[in-house]
Design a protein around this motif. Structure first.
Motif, PDB file in Angstrom:
ATOM      1  N   GLY A  76     -48.446 -36.465  27.671  1.00 40.11           N
ATOM      2  CA  GLY A  76     -48.730 -35.443  28.659  1.00 40.11           C
ATOM      3  C   GLY A  76     -48.203 -35.845  30.021  1.00 40.11           C
ATOM      4  O   GLY A  76     -47.537 -36.883  30.160  1.00 40.11           O
ATOM      5  N   PRO A  77     -48.519 -35.062  31.043  1.00 44.98           N
ATOM      6  CA  PRO A  77     -47.976 -35.346  32.384  1.00 44.98           C
ATOM      7  C   PRO A  77     -48.464 -36.660  32.986  1.00 44.98           C
ATOM      8  O   PRO A  77     -47.832 -37.193  33.898  1.00 44.98           O
ATOM      9  N   ARG A  78     -49.582 -37.191  32.492  1.00 48.13           N
ATOM     10  CA  ARG A  78     -50.101 -38.464  33.037  1.00 48.13           C
ATOM     11  C   ARG A  78     -49.688 -39.679  32.214  1.00 48.13           C
ATOM     12  O   ARG A  78     -50.041 -40.811  32.555  1.00 48.13           O
ATOM     13  N   THR A  79     -48.944 -39.477  31.122  1.00 49.50           N
ATOM     14  CA  THR A  79     -48.554 -40.588  30.260  1.00 49.50           C
ATOM     15  C   THR A  79     -47.500 -41.445  30.944  1.00 49.50           C
ATOM     16  O   THR A  79     -46.496 -40.932  31.436  1.00 49.50           O
ATOM     17  N   ARG A  80     -47.718 -42.757  30.938  1.00 48.95           N
ATOM     18  CA  ARG A  80     -46.774 -43.673  31.578  1.00 48.95           C
ATOM     19  C   ARG A  80     -46.151 -44.653  30.586  1.00 48.95           C
ATOM     20  O   ARG A  80     -45.098 -45.231  30.872  1.00 48.95           O
ATOM     21  N   ALA A  81     -46.775 -44.856  29.428  1.00 48.20           N
ATOM     22  CA  ALA A  81     -46.233 -45.857  28.506  1.00 48.20           C
ATOM     23  C   ALA A  81     -46.823 -45.673  27.114  1.00 48.20           C
ATOM     24  O   ALA A  81     -47.885 -45.066  26.938  1.00 48.20           O
ATOM     25  N   ILE A  82     -46.097 -46.224  26.145  1.00 45.93           N
ATOM     26  CA  ILE A  82     -46.580 -46.406  24.777  1.00 45.93           C
ATOM     27  C   ILE A  82     -46.600 -47.908  24.525  1.00 45.93           C
ATOM     28  O   ILE A  82     -45.652 -48.621  24.885  1.00 45.93           O
ATOM     29  N   VAL A  83     -47.664 -48.394  23.905  1.00 45.91           N
ATOM     30  CA  VAL A  83     -47.785 -49.816  23.587  1.00 45.91           C
ATOM     31  C   VAL A  83     -47.644 -49.998  22.079  1.00 45.91           C
ATOM     32  O   VAL A  83     -48.276 -49.289  21.299  1.00 45.91           O
ATOM     33  N   LEU A  84     -46.803 -50.938  21.662  1.00 41.82           N
ATOM     34  CA  LEU A  84     -46.682 -51.309  20.261  1.00 41.82           C
ATOM     35  C   LEU A  84     -46.794 -52.827  20.129  1.00 41.82           C
ATOM     36  O   LEU A  84     -46.329 -53.563  21.009  1.00 41.82           O
ATOM     37  N   ILE A  85     -47.381 -53.279  19.025  1.00 39.71           N
ATOM     38  CA  ILE A  85     -47.391 -54.696  18.663  1.00 39.71           C
ATOM     39  C   ILE A  85     -46.874 -54.807  17.240  1.00 39.71           C
ATOM     40  O   ILE A  85     -47.427 -54.185  16.332  1.00 39.71           O
ATOM     41  N   SER A  86     -45.822 -55.581  17.053  1.00 41.16           N
ATOM     42  CA  SER A  86     -45.292 -55.799  15.696  1.00 41.16           C
ATOM     43  C   SER A  86     -44.661 -57.189  15.602  1.00 41.16           C
ATOM     44  O   SER A  86     -43.848 -57.547  16.460  1.00 41.16           O
ATOM     45  N   PRO A  87     -45.046 -57.962  14.557  1.00 32.48           N
ATOM     46  CA  PRO A  87     -46.156 -57.770  13.642  1.00 32.48           C
ATOM     47  C   PRO A  87     -47.452 -57.564  14.416  1.00 32.48           C
ATOM     48  O   PRO A  87     -47.668 -58.168  15.459  1.00 32.48           O
ATOM     49  N   ASN A  88     -48.324 -56.738  13.832  1.00 31.79           N
ATOM     50  CA  ASN A  88     -49.444 -56.216  14.594  1.00 31.79           C
ATOM     51  C   ASN A  88     -50.656 -57.142  14.586  1.00 31.79           C
ATOM     52  O   ASN A  88     -50.938 -57.823  13.616  1.00 31.79           O
ATOM     53  N   ASN A  89     -51.340 -57.129  15.693  1.00 29.94           N
ATOM     54  CA  ASN A  89     -52.688 -57.662  15.823  1.00 29.94           C
ATOM     55  C   ASN A  89     -53.558 -56.483  16.245  1.00 29.94           C
ATOM     56  O   ASN A  89     -53.285 -55.891  17.295  1.00 29.94           O
ATOM     57  N   PRO A  90     -54.478 -56.038  15.376  1.00 27.38           N
ATOM     58  CA  PRO A  90     -55.196 -56.813  14.364  1.00 27.38           C
ATOM     59  C   PRO A  90     -54.764 -56.611  12.909  1.00 27.38           C
ATOM     60  O   PRO A  90     -55.307 -57.291  12.036  1.00 27.38           O
ATOM     61  N   THR A  91     -53.842 -55.709  12.620  1.00 27.58           N
ATOM     62  CA  THR A  91     -53.653 -55.322  11.219  1.00 27.58           C
ATOM     63  C   THR A  91     -52.683 -56.202  10.450  1.00 27.58           C
ATOM     64  O   THR A  91     -52.695 -56.208   9.223  1.00 27.58           O
ATOM     65  N   GLY A  92     -51.805 -56.920  11.141  1.00 26.80           N
ATOM     66  CA  GLY A  92     -50.757 -57.676  10.467  1.00 26.80           C
ATOM     67  C   GLY A  92     -49.573 -56.819  10.053  1.00 26.80           C
ATOM     68  O   GLY A  92     -48.572 -57.356   9.557  1.00 26.80           O
ATOM     69  N   ALA A  93     -49.643 -55.512  10.235  1.00 27.98           N
ATOM     70  CA  ALA A  93     -48.572 -54.617   9.801  1.00 27.98           C
ATOM     71  C   ALA A  93     -47.274 -54.929  10.528  1.00 27.98           C
ATOM     72  O   ALA A  93     -47.259 -55.139  11.747  1.00 27.98           O
ATOM     73  N   VAL A  94     -46.188 -54.951   9.775  1.00 29.92           N
ATOM     74  CA  VAL A  94     -44.857 -55.144  10.343  1.00 29.92           C
ATOM     75  C   VAL A  94     -44.201 -53.765  10.411  1.00 29.92           C
ATOM     76  O   VAL A  94     -43.956 -53.127   9.390  1.00 29.92           O
ATOM     77  N   TYR A  95     -43.913 -53.301  11.613  1.00 25.26           N
ATOM     78  CA  TYR A  95     -43.358 -51.968  11.777  1.00 25.26           C
ATOM     79  C   TYR A  95     -41.881 -51.965  11.376  1.00 25.26           C
ATOM     80  O   TYR A  95     -41.114 -52.839  11.826  1.00 25.26           O
ATOM     81  N   PRO A  96     -41.457 -51.014  10.564  1.00 23.32           N
ATOM     82  CA  PRO A  96     -40.032 -50.932  10.215  1.00 23.32           C
ATOM     83  C   PRO A  96     -39.169 -50.723  11.459  1.00 23.32           C
ATOM     84  O   PRO A  96     -39.602 -50.116  12.448  1.00 23.32           O
ATOM     85  N   ALA A  97     -37.939 -51.231  11.409  1.00 28.85           N
ATOM     86  CA  ALA A  97     -37.030 -51.101  12.546  1.00 28.85           C
ATOM     87  C   ALA A  97     -36.832 -49.640  12.929  1.00 28.85           C
ATOM     88  O   ALA A  97     -36.762 -49.301  14.127  1.00 28.85           O
ATOM     89  N   GLU A  98     -36.756 -48.762  11.944  1.00 22.00           N
ATOM     90  CA  GLU A  98     -36.562 -47.342  12.225  1.00 22.00           C
ATOM     91  C   GLU A  98     -37.754 -46.769  12.981  1.00 22.00           C
ATOM     92  O   GLU A  98     -37.588 -45.936  13.889  1.00 22.00           O
ATOM     93  N   THR A  99     -38.956 -47.195  12.637  1.00 23.28           N
ATOM     94  CA  THR A  99     -40.142 -46.723  13.343  1.00 23.28           C
ATOM     95  C   THR A  99     -40.124 -47.176  14.797  1.00 23.28           C
ATOM     96  O   THR A  99     -40.401 -46.384  15.714  1.00 23.28           O
ATOM     97  N   ILE A 100     -39.816 -48.456  15.022  1.00 22.68           N
ATOM     98  CA  ILE A 100     -39.734 -48.959  16.397  1.00 22.68           C
ATOM     99  C   ILE A 100     -38.674 -48.197  17.181  1.00 22.68           C
ATOM    100  O   ILE A 100     -38.882 -47.822  18.349  1.00 22.68           O
TER     101      ILE A 100
END
Length: 392
Positions: free
Chosen positions: A167-191
């Protein structure tokens, strides 16, 4: 009259870190030798720093010249070595002026967020979230907007779902990969899709890759640095703590375009003047000498992860949601029970200390995080045995 000065309401509204709370569940208890406590709560390496590093630092401490301040964003030699490491790892040129050294990755996140967003802004934060990210966002008067993963996605969030939250107030998206807490490794295409989404909307992508060194050898997690325009969107965060077992040294890194690095430098000067000198020296030695040592540890941790993952896969009670780096994220078998209650009972009845999913955000009541990096391989069968016995 008040007994203490009035507190900042944003800070006061934030709950303390769950690590301290879970540690208190077992504080003061004695554990029998045949059923010792197995601590799966905190992400810490299961081994000390390399002996040669400790010997190097012991000798270095005798040098009078290494006890003063360094430049605000770190030793030039370390910034150069880290930039070269990133250039080689990602296959794209990154200059020393585009990296800064911080007092751990948490500080890198705090400084980056402070440089990007202000009170009243919004930041999209995948849920379950790393609790320190959520805590700092709220402490700044910024609103975290939760991005949930889809069922059967392996705990990987979807860019299309994030797009609906901007929305108009959004300034950033945060990603962690490999993730904490889930351990999930995000595919390169997703990133890449998250990066493109952020770029199209003129917001930042804060990408925390603390656990990048625990990917399979030769894995390049993304090609974002190959985009000539990355400096307008990407802020990259990293920690030396896990790869070189330096958790107590507090040394991390941030990578961004020069204009944003100038803002980060101002904040860094006020917060800690410079990163700890000893931690910087340790990271520098590690980059020059210990990457093969680190790779052996990564391979050993993969064996441990496979042991745990295969055991959970055989369970008809605990469902493995995702697994990677230091973590397994599992769904517990107790319908209608909050994960905090389940984790407390695990500590009380089975001497297993875990972090419940509802400490990582709303809607996580069915999940529990297992941080297995510091658990020896020969204890993994015991962990699995206790999980299966619990509540059966």
């Amino acid at each position: 009259m008040r007994d203490v000065p009035a507190t900042n309401p944003w800070l006061a509204a934030v709950e303390p870190s769950p690590i301290g709370e879970t540690k208190r569940w077992v504080q003061g208890r004695d554990f029998p030798a045949d059923r010792p406590l197995i601590d799966l709560s905190q992400a810490v390496p299961g081994y000390p720093p390399a002996l040669e590093l400790r010997q190097h630092l012991g000798t270095l401490l005798l040098d009078p010249s290494v006890h003063g301040y360094t430049p605000i964003l770190g030793l030039p030699t370390l910034r150069d070595a880290y930039a070269r490491h990133l250039t080689e790892f990602y296959g794209a040129p990154i200059t020393p002026g585009e990296v800064g050294i911080t007092s751990g990755c948490n500080q890198a996140f705090c400084l980056a967020l402070m440089s990007i967003a202000k009170a009243g802004d919004q930041v999209i934060l995948p849920r379950p979230h790393y609790f320190n990210h959520d805590m700092w966002i709220r402490m700044q008067g910024i609103e975290p907007v939760s991005l949930d993963f889809r069922p059967e996605s392996g705990a990987v969030p979807h860019p299309d779902d994030a797009a609906k939250l901007i929305g108009p107030r959004t300034r950033a998206i945060v990603l962690i990969s490999p993730n904490n807490p889930t351990g999930a490794v995000y595919p390169a295409e997703t990133i890449h899709r998250f990066y493109e989404l952020a770029r199209q909307h003129g917001i930042a992508l804060l990408l925390d890759e603390t656990y990048k060194d625990f990917l399979p050898e030769g894995t390049r997690p993304h090609a974002l640095f190959s985009d000539p325009g990355w400096r307008g969107t990407l802020v990259h965060l990293y920690s030396f703590s896990k790869v070189f077992a330096l958790t107590g040294y507090r040394v991390g890194g941030v990578t961004a375009g020069a204009p944003l690095m100038a803002e980060i430098e101002k904040a860094m000067d006020c917060v800690s003047i410079c990163p700890p000198r000893l931690g910087q020296e340790a990271a520098l030695y590690g980059l020059h000498n210990l990457l093969p040592w680190a790779r052996k540890n990564t391979e050993a941790l993969k064996v441990r992860a496979d042991l745990l993952g295969s055991g959970l896969a055989r369970s008809n009670r605990w469902r493995l949601v995702s697994l990677g780096a230091y973590f397994a994220y599992v769904e517990h078998p107790f319908n209608g029970q909050r994960s905090t209650d389940v984790s407390k009972r695990l500590a009380d009845e089975e001497n297993l200390l875990t972090i419940p999913g509802d400490m990582f955000g709303a809607g996580q009541e069915r999940f529990v995080r297992l941080a297995f990096a510091n658990v020896p391989d020969d204890k993994i069968p015991t962990v699995l045995e206790r999980l299966e016995r619990f509540g059966a």
